[in-house]
Design a protein around this motif. Sequence first.
Motif, short mmCIF file in Angstrom:
data_model
loop_
_atom_site.label_atom_id
_atom_site.label_comp_id
_atom_site.label_asym_id
_atom_site.label_seq_id
_atom_site.Cartn_x
_atom_site.Cartn_y
_atom_site.Cartn_z
N TYR A 24 7.50 16.28 23.60
CA TYR A 24 7.40 15.98 22.35
C TYR A 24 6.68 14.66 22.14
N VAL A 25 5.77 14.20 21.25
CA VAL A 25 5.24 13.03 20.87
C VAL A 25 5.56 12.80 19.50
N LYS A 64 -9.05 10.89 18.66
CA LYS A 64 -7.90 11.03 17.65
C LYS A 64 -7.72 12.46 17.29
N ILE A 65 -6.63 12.72 16.92
CA ILE A 65 -6.15 14.08 16.30
C ILE A 65 -5.98 14.00 14.81
N PHE A 66 -6.76 15.09 13.95
CA PHE A 66 -6.66 14.70 12.69
C PHE A 66 -5.99 15.98 11.98
N PHE A 85 -3.76 11.23 14.60
CA PHE A 85 -2.86 10.69 15.71
C PHE A 85 -3.65 9.79 16.66
N ASP A 86 -3.20 8.57 17.13
CA ASP A 86 -3.56 7.77 17.96
C ASP A 86 -2.53 8.01 19.51
N PRO A 87 -3.46 8.59 20.62
CA PRO A 87 -2.39 9.00 21.78
C PRO A 87 -2.08 7.63 22.25
N GLU A 100 -1.25 7.93 11.44
CA GLU A 100 -1.20 7.22 10.32
C GLU A 100 -2.07 8.04 9.17
N LEU A 101 -1.92 8.03 7.90
CA LEU A 101 -2.57 8.37 6.74
C LEU A 101 -3.76 7.77 6.82
#
Length: 269
Positions: free
Chosen positions: A185-186, A204-206, A223-225, A231-232
């Motif tokens: 899990y992240v 990043k994942i959007f 998402f910043d790994p 963050e929105l």
Amino acid sequence: MNSRRRHVGVISVEGKVYAVGGHDGNEHLGSMEMFDPLTNKWMMKASMNTKRRGIALASLGGPIYAIGGLDDNTCFNDVERYDIESDQWSTVAPMNTPRGGVGSVALVNHVYAVGGNDGVASLSSVERYDPHLDKWIEVKEMGQRRAGNGVSELHGCLYVVGGFDDNSPLSSVERYDPRSNKWDYVAPLTTPRGGVGIATVMGKIFAVGGHNGNSYLNTVESFDPVLNKWELVGPVSHCRAGAGVAVCDCLISQIRDLGHGSTNVVDCM
């Protein structure tokens, strides 16, 4: 697009966007359309053999794979492969499990089918396709059952985002490393998102839109790994779930989301 499509499969290959299957409000679709950003036009292509919505698309070395899906009566384990050069569909080995609302991505030398619903319950199981063997093999299952989830690749790992279990939309996010055959899990999404659209852009994942259990969403988060944080970012114009999201190699307008009743490429970031 030339036809209205809900719960459509969307993928970008070689700078063009392909929209496959879905439902137009009256019937299920097997048709495919291709969008060329250079001409700003949609073109009809060959249709799949099986009409369905909730399919997943993946591209491995050129061909496009249309995986699973459902109609009003059946969840499918069917898999079809589209050859771009010949504009033809062919049938390959079916999955071990029927999967409607499945997520998929190409990773290393395999195509993965993640979660979905088999017509009875949401699934935690995952399988991958080897095109050289024309065979699907089960891998480590996720920690959470989910359908209508988004799937994307980042830094050699597979990320599965949100979705629905049998009761509610999910905010949980899991990462699969094929080298260790292990799920972790992240950080969770800032809000639950079932039927979320996912794309990876610039490290990043959007996560685009979805349904939070009360309403359709137009919000987008990334998402910043490195920070393990969501963050929105700026919202899209319309609230939607079950939309397809594709990354297109054309300047800064990289994320394009399609479907859920839209008739055009409607949002760019």
